[in-house]
Scaffold this motif. Structure first.
Motif, PDB file in Angstrom:
ATOM      1  N   GLU A   1       0.926  -1.829   0.265  1.00 19.63           N
ATOM      2  CA  GLU A   1       0.617   0.019  -0.888  1.00 19.63           C
ATOM      3  C   GLU A   1       0.861   1.074   0.183  1.00 19.63           C
ATOM      4  O   GLU A   1       0.478   2.441  -0.161  1.00 19.63           O
ATOM      5  CB  GLU A   1      -0.864  -0.315   0.870  1.00 19.63           C
ATOM      6  CG  GLU A   1      -0.172  -0.344   2.581  1.00 19.63           C
ATOM      7  CD  GLU A   1      -1.403   0.011   3.989  1.00 19.63           C
ATOM      8  OE1 GLU A   1      -0.571   0.018   4.722  1.00 19.63           O
ATOM      9  OE2 GLU A   1      -2.493  -0.266   3.551  1.00 19.63           O
ATOM     10  N   ARG A   2       2.188   0.942   0.510  1.00 20.31           N
ATOM     11  CA  ARG A   2       2.746   2.524  -0.439  1.00 20.31           C
ATOM     12  C   ARG A   2       2.756   2.774  -1.075  1.00 20.31           C
ATOM     13  O   ARG A   2       3.677   3.576  -1.444  1.00 20.31           O
ATOM     14  CB  ARG A   2       4.380   1.889   0.535  1.00 20.31           C
ATOM     15  CG  ARG A   2       4.203   1.490   2.180  1.00 20.31           C
ATOM     16  CD  ARG A   2       5.635   1.092   3.172  1.00 20.31           C
ATOM     17  NE  ARG A   2       5.785   0.443   2.532  1.00 20.31           N
ATOM     18  CZ  ARG A   2       7.484  -0.725   2.707  1.00 20.31           C
ATOM     19  NH1 ARG A   2       7.673  -0.054   3.446  1.00 20.31           N
ATOM     20  NH2 ARG A   2       7.548  -1.319   2.299  1.00 20.31           N
ATOM     21  N   VAL A   3       3.305   1.908  -2.275  1.00 18.13           N
ATOM     22  CA  VAL A   3       3.809   3.004  -3.231  1.00 18.13           C
ATOM     23  C   VAL A   3       2.307   2.858  -4.046  1.00 18.13           C
ATOM     24  O   VAL A   3       1.775   2.386  -4.088  1.00 18.13           O
ATOM     25  CB  VAL A   3       3.627   1.096  -3.940  1.00 18.13           C
ATOM     26  CG1 VAL A   3       3.877   1.090  -5.684  1.00 18.13           C
ATOM     27  CG2 VAL A   3       5.105   0.038  -3.804  1.00 18.13           C
ATOM     28  N   GLN A   4       2.261   4.393  -4.456  1.00 18.75           N
ATOM     29  CA  GLN A   4       1.480   4.991  -5.249  1.00 18.75           C
ATOM     30  C   GLN A   4       2.581   5.679  -6.192  1.00 18.75           C
ATOM     31  O   GLN A   4       2.997   5.883  -6.989  1.00 18.75           O
ATOM     32  CB  GLN A   4       1.457   6.619  -4.207  1.00 18.75           C
ATOM     33  CG  GLN A   4       1.133   6.277  -2.919  1.00 18.75           C
ATOM     34  CD  GLN A   4       1.288   7.724  -1.945  1.00 18.75           C
ATOM     35  OE1 GLN A   4       1.733   8.120  -2.764  1.00 18.75           O
ATOM     36  NE2 GLN A   4       1.057   7.089  -0.474  1.00 18.75           N
ATOM     37  N   ARG A   5       1.278   5.269  -7.445  1.00 18.53           N
ATOM     38  CA  ARG A   5       1.547   6.295  -8.559  1.00 18.53           C
ATOM     39  C   ARG A   5       2.129   7.853  -8.914  1.00 18.53           C
ATOM     40  O   ARG A   5       0.920   8.716  -8.638  1.00 18.53           O
ATOM     41  CB  ARG A   5       0.014   6.323 -10.094  1.00 18.53           C
ATOM     42  CG  ARG A   5       0.971   6.686 -11.156  1.00 18.53           C
ATOM     43  CD  ARG A   5      -0.516   6.602 -11.792  1.00 18.53           C
ATOM     44  NE  ARG A   5      -1.209   5.131 -11.833  1.00 18.53           N
ATOM     45  CZ  ARG A   5      -0.886   3.783 -13.250  1.00 18.53           C
ATOM     46  NH1 ARG A   5       0.056   4.713 -13.848  1.00 18.53           N
ATOM     47  NH2 ARG A   5      -1.656   2.889 -12.475  1.00 18.53           N
TER      48      ARG A   5
ATOM     49  N   ARG B   1      13.904  -3.318  -4.844  1.00 14.81           N
ATOM     50  CA  ARG B   1      14.118  -4.118  -4.754  1.00 14.81           C
ATOM     51  C   ARG B   1      12.208  -4.458  -4.692  1.00 14.81           C
ATOM     52  O   ARG B   1      11.453  -4.919  -5.886  1.00 14.81           O
ATOM     53  CB  ARG B   1      14.304  -5.383  -3.676  1.00 14.81           C
ATOM     54  CG  ARG B   1      13.417  -6.771  -4.336  1.00 14.81           C
ATOM     55  CD  ARG B   1      13.858  -7.904  -3.164  1.00 14.81           C
ATOM     56  NE  ARG B   1      13.482  -9.296  -3.187  1.00 14.81           N
ATOM     57  CZ  ARG B   1      13.645  -9.902  -3.922  1.00 14.81           C
ATOM     58  NH1 ARG B   1      14.657 -10.306  -4.460  1.00 14.81           N
ATOM     59  NH2 ARG B   1      13.584 -10.888  -4.609  1.00 14.81           N
ATOM     60  N   LEU B   2      11.816  -4.261  -4.106  1.00 11.39           N
ATOM     61  CA  LEU B   2      10.012  -3.875  -4.106  1.00 11.39           C
ATOM     62  C   LEU B   2       9.681  -2.886  -5.466  1.00 11.39           C
ATOM     63  O   LEU B   2       8.722  -3.650  -6.294  1.00 11.39           O
ATOM     64  CB  LEU B   2       9.626  -2.898  -2.709  1.00 11.39           C
ATOM     65  CG  LEU B   2       8.120  -2.346  -3.214  1.00 11.39           C
ATOM     66  CD1 LEU B   2       7.179  -3.804  -2.661  1.00 11.39           C
ATOM     67  CD2 LEU B   2       7.421  -1.158  -1.676  1.00 11.39           C
ATOM     68  N   LEU B   3      10.056  -2.121  -5.712  1.00  9.69           N
ATOM     69  CA  LEU B   3       9.067  -1.327  -7.121  1.00  9.69           C
ATOM     70  C   LEU B   3      10.246  -1.589  -7.635  1.00  9.69           C
ATOM     71  O   LEU B   3       9.214  -1.637  -9.072  1.00  9.69           O
ATOM     72  CB  LEU B   3      10.597   0.182  -6.753  1.00  9.69           C
ATOM     73  CG  LEU B   3       9.867   1.398  -5.081  1.00  9.69           C
ATOM     74  CD1 LEU B   3      10.440   2.521  -5.265  1.00  9.69           C
ATOM     75  CD2 LEU B   3       8.525   1.692  -5.745  1.00  9.69           C
ATOM     76  N   SER B   4      11.587  -1.914  -8.251  1.00  6.54           N
ATOM     77  CA  SER B   4      11.383  -2.778  -9.478  1.00  6.54           C
ATOM     78  C   SER B   4      10.365  -4.287  -9.801  1.00  6.54           C
ATOM     79  O   SER B   4      10.484  -4.112 -10.560  1.00  6.54           O
ATOM     80  CB  SER B   4      13.186  -3.032  -8.834  1.00  6.54           C
ATOM     81  OG  SER B   4      14.239  -2.520  -9.429  1.00  6.54           O
TER      82      SER B   4
ATOM     83  N   LEU C   1      12.174  -0.366 -17.388  1.00  2.96           N
ATOM     84  CA  LEU C   1      12.595   0.181 -16.209  1.00  2.96           C
ATOM     85  C   LEU C   1      13.608   0.909 -15.896  1.00  2.96           C
ATOM     86  O   LEU C   1      15.044  -0.119 -16.129  1.00  2.96           O
ATOM     87  CB  LEU C   1      12.832  -1.776 -15.265  1.00  2.96           C
ATOM     88  CG  LEU C   1      12.906  -1.368 -13.621  1.00  2.96           C
ATOM     89  CD1 LEU C   1      12.039  -0.609 -13.240  1.00  2.96           C
ATOM     90  CD2 LEU C   1      13.189  -2.650 -13.168  1.00  2.96           C
ATOM     91  N   SER C   2      13.274   2.063 -15.591  1.00  2.00           N
ATOM     92  CA  SER C   2      14.697   2.901 -15.138  1.00  2.00           C
ATOM     93  C   SER C   2      13.893   3.760 -13.882  1.00  2.00           C
ATOM     94  O   SER C   2      13.009   3.442 -13.818  1.00  2.00           O
ATOM     95  CB  SER C   2      14.426   3.306 -16.128  1.00  2.00           C
ATOM     96  OG  SER C   2      15.344   4.403 -15.755  1.00  2.00           O
ATOM     97  N   GLY C   3      14.614   4.899 -13.611  1.00  2.00           N
ATOM     98  CA  GLY C   3      15.173   5.351 -12.264  1.00  2.00           C
ATOM     99  C   GLY C   3      14.320   5.073 -10.932  1.00  2.00           C
ATOM    100  O   GLY C   3      14.092   5.338 -10.033  1.00  2.00           O
ATOM    101  N   VAL C   4      15.182   3.318 -11.230  1.00  2.00           N
ATOM    102  CA  VAL C   4      15.163   2.718 -10.252  1.00  2.00           C
ATOM    103  C   VAL C   4      16.246   3.813  -8.693  1.00  2.00           C
ATOM    104  O   VAL C   4      17.142   3.709  -8.506  1.00  2.00           O
ATOM    105  CB  VAL C   4      15.762   1.745  -9.647  1.00  2.00           C
ATOM    106  CG1 VAL C   4      15.226   0.784  -8.424  1.00  2.00           C
ATOM    107  CG2 VAL C   4      14.303   0.718 -10.450  1.00  2.00           C
ATOM    108  N   CYS C   5      15.118   4.065  -7.553  1.00  2.00           N
ATOM    109  CA  CYS C   5      16.336   4.394  -6.973  1.00  2.00           C
ATOM    110  C   CYS C   5      16.196   5.039  -5.312  1.00  2.00           C
ATOM    111  O   CYS C   5      14.146   4.866  -5.370  1.00  2.00           O
ATOM    112  CB  CYS C   5      16.889   5.882  -7.442  1.00  2.00           C
ATOM    113  SG  CYS C   5      15.596   7.136  -8.520  1.00  2.00           S
ATOM    114  N   SER C   6      17.039   4.725  -4.296  1.00  2.00           N
ATOM    115  CA  SER C   6      16.423   5.050  -2.826  1.00  2.00           C
ATOM    116  C   SER C   6      17.537   6.355  -2.284  1.00  2.00           C
ATOM    117  O   SER C   6      18.425   6.190  -2.527  1.00  2.00           O
ATOM    118  CB  SER C   6      16.586   3.627  -2.134  1.00  2.00           C
ATOM    119  OG  SER C   6      15.613   2.554  -2.788  1.00  2.00           O
TER     120      SER C   6
END
Length: 226
Positions: free
Chosen positions: A98-102, A174-177, A158-163
């Protein structure tokens, strides 16, 4: 026979991203306000000359392709890097959090700020034009994101993966990827990505979520000298 992802920038601009393209049937680039990617249809003299006409004097561009990179006359290399191009293999783990938001245009400034800190690759305020992005907020603060960039027939990058550095190690990358890749695959497309060949940690993460090496790639940041 060449694969559609051997020249991913060209393949995107000639097909699904042609609305963002400048150039002709020999050389194209994204509008610079979106991303500074450019490509030629081939490495023949005519295509390289077309690229030379497309890039204004003293402006830089990023080239990515499987073949060794050839340059037009009066271009110099600012930097180069070896990349790996990886594609996802089904089945992907389905994730729900539920934390993942568009992300929306209202989030663009925060996304740019996060990208400026983490440097996941070229990112601009117009990146949302290219595809969907999702992020995670903690305490109301955007701390991680990932999204879509180049698109070719049957493929989405898939791009822009960052924390944010303060939240690394918590599994958000990992979650967002996985989340973005599963969204792409749910549309019947194959997710793919690029990573620096020297970034063993990132490659290991992507391998753990069922991405495999498709090809090594060459990247060059180049500038037209005049």
């Amino acid at each position: 026979m060449k694969h559609v992802l051997d020249r991913p920038i060209w393949s995107a601009l000639a097909t699904r991203h042609q609305a963002f393209a400048q150039g002709d049937n020999l050389a194209k680039r994204y509008r610079p306000s979106i991303v500074s990617f450019a490509a030629t249809a081939a490495d023949d003299p005519e295509s390289l000359q077309a690229l030379g006409r497309l890039i204004p004097p003293y402006e830089s561009a990023i080239l990515v392709q499987a073949d060794a990179i050839a340059l037009p006359a009066r271009f110099s290399v600012i930097s180069t890097a070896a990349l790996v191009q990886m594609i996802a293999e089904p089945p992907l783990q389905i994730v729900s959090d539920e934390r993942v938001q568009r992300m929306t245009r209202d989030d663009a400034a925060e996304m740019l700020a996060l990208a400026s800190i983490t440097k996941p690759g070229p990112f601009t305020l117009e990146a949302l034009n290219l595809g969907d992005f999702w992020g995670v907020r903690i305490g109301g603060r955007l701390v991680a994101m990932a999204g879509e960039r180049m698109k070719q027939p049957g493929y989405t990058e898939l791009s822009g993966v960052c924390s944010h550095p303060e939240f690394r190690g918590g599994g958000l990358g990992r979650l967002l990827s996985l989340f973005v890749a599963s969204q792409i695959m749910a549309r019947g497309e194959i997710p793919y990505l690029h990573a620096y060949a020297s970034n063993a940690a990132a490659i290991g993460l992507y391998e753990s979520i069922r991405f495999r090496l498709r090809s090594t790639m060459n990247m060059a940041v180049v500038q037209r000298d005049g």
